[in-house]
Scaffold this motif. Sequence first.
Motif, PDB file in Angstrom:
ATOM      1  N   THR A  70       0.819  -1.206   0.000  1.00 27.18           N
ATOM      2  CA  THR A  70       0.000   0.000   0.000  1.00 27.18           C
ATOM      3  C   THR A  70       0.850   1.252   0.000  1.00 27.18           C
ATOM      4  O   THR A  70       0.331   2.344  -0.156  1.00 27.18           O
ATOM      5  CB  THR A  70      -0.903   0.039   1.240  1.00 27.18           C
ATOM      6  OG1 THR A  70      -0.079   0.021   2.401  1.00 27.18           O
ATOM      7  CG2 THR A  70      -1.852  -1.145   1.250  1.00 27.18           C
ATOM      8  N   GLY A  71       2.167   1.103   0.215  1.00 27.50           N
ATOM      9  CA  GLY A  71       3.041   2.262   0.248  1.00 27.50           C
ATOM     10  C   GLY A  71       3.085   2.921   1.608  1.00 27.50           C
ATOM     11  O   GLY A  71       3.704   3.967   1.785  1.00 27.50           O
ATOM     12  N   VAL A  72       2.420   2.336   2.600  1.00 25.12           N
ATOM     13  CA  VAL A  72       2.407   2.899   3.943  1.00 25.12           C
ATOM     14  C   VAL A  72       3.288   2.036   4.825  1.00 25.12           C
ATOM     15  O   VAL A  72       3.117   0.824   4.888  1.00 25.12           O
ATOM     16  CB  VAL A  72       0.969   2.940   4.504  1.00 25.12           C
ATOM     17  CG1 VAL A  72       0.958   3.468   5.925  1.00 25.12           C
ATOM     18  CG2 VAL A  72       0.086   3.773   3.611  1.00 25.12           C
ATOM     19  N   ALA A  73       4.242   2.669   5.505  1.00 25.75           N
ATOM     20  CA  ALA A  73       5.122   1.931   6.398  1.00 25.75           C
ATOM     21  C   ALA A  73       4.412   1.710   7.725  1.00 25.75           C
ATOM     22  O   ALA A  73       3.927   2.648   8.350  1.00 25.75           O
ATOM     23  CB  ALA A  73       6.414   2.696   6.616  1.00 25.75           C
ATOM     24  N   VAL A  74       4.359   0.447   8.163  1.00 25.21           N
ATOM     25  CA  VAL A  74       3.704   0.119   9.418  1.00 25.21           C
ATOM     26  C   VAL A  74       4.732  -0.524  10.321  1.00 25.21           C
ATOM     27  O   VAL A  74       5.424  -1.459   9.934  1.00 25.21           O
ATOM     28  CB  VAL A  74       2.522  -0.862   9.179  1.00 25.21           C
ATOM     29  CG1 VAL A  74       1.851  -1.216  10.495  1.00 25.21           C
ATOM     30  CG2 VAL A  74       1.543  -0.253   8.213  1.00 25.21           C
ATOM     31  N   ARG A  75       4.833  -0.013  11.538  1.00 28.72           N
ATOM     32  CA  ARG A  75       5.770  -0.559  12.501  1.00 28.72           C
ATOM     33  C   ARG A  75       5.198  -1.832  13.102  1.00 28.72           C
ATOM     34  O   ARG A  75       4.004  -1.932  13.352  1.00 28.72           O
ATOM     35  CB  ARG A  75       5.984   0.473  13.611  1.00 28.72           C
ATOM     36  CG  ARG A  75       7.378   0.476  14.133  1.00 28.72           C
ATOM     37  CD  ARG A  75       7.527   1.508  15.200  1.00 28.72           C
ATOM     38  NE  ARG A  75       8.151   2.668  14.629  1.00 28.72           N
ATOM     39  CZ  ARG A  75       8.205   3.851  15.170  1.00 28.72           C
ATOM     40  NH1 ARG A  75       7.607   4.052  16.341  1.00 28.72           N
ATOM     41  NH2 ARG A  75       8.808   4.844  14.626  1.00 28.72           N
ATOM     42  N   ARG A  76       6.067  -2.811  13.331  1.00 28.34           N
ATOM     43  CA  ARG A  76       5.621  -4.045  13.965  1.00 28.34           C
ATOM     44  C   ARG A  76       5.125  -3.729  15.385  1.00 28.34           C
ATOM     45  O   ARG A  76       5.659  -2.869  16.067  1.00 28.34           O
ATOM     46  CB  ARG A  76       6.755  -5.054  14.023  1.00 28.34           C
ATOM     47  CG  ARG A  76       7.138  -5.545  12.661  1.00 28.34           C
ATOM     48  CD  ARG A  76       8.111  -6.717  12.805  1.00 28.34           C
ATOM     49  NE  ARG A  76       8.447  -7.222  11.511  1.00 28.34           N
ATOM     50  CZ  ARG A  76       9.615  -7.034  10.897  1.00 28.34           C
ATOM     51  NH1 ARG A  76      10.564  -6.349  11.499  1.00 28.34           N
ATOM     52  NH2 ARG A  76       9.833  -7.531   9.718  1.00 28.34           N
ATOM     53  N   SER A  77       4.124  -4.445  15.813  1.00 27.54           N
ATOM     54  CA  SER A  77       3.510  -4.131  17.094  1.00 27.54           C
ATOM     55  C   SER A  77       4.439  -4.476  18.265  1.00 27.54           C
ATOM     56  O   SER A  77       4.347  -3.867  19.333  1.00 27.54           O
ATOM     57  CB  SER A  77       2.186  -4.873  17.245  1.00 27.54           C
ATOM     58  OG  SER A  77       2.414  -6.264  17.155  1.00 27.54           O
TER      59      SER A  77
END
Length: 83
Positions: A70-77
């Motif tokens: 999606t092009g969005v960087a998501v940090r691991r929980s």
Amino acid sequence: MEILLWLLPAVVVTGTAMLVAGWAGRERPEREPSQAEQDRFAEAILRPLPNAARPRPGADARSRPRERSTGVAVRRSGTRRSA
């Protein structure tokens, strides 16, 4: 009236685009394809698919399809950093 002169180029471009779109989308008479065209089409349809279109031997229905980015960087929980 002079204050509306800045709209003139937009009106001209829009009108021209409408004319071009109307001309390009006009109804054209149907024509019967020639025998040579029909033969070429039949040959192309009957030709085997290239290797890229065939499923890979290792891939089966149980394997999970790759997720689309999606092009969005998501940090691991689990990772939490302090600022």
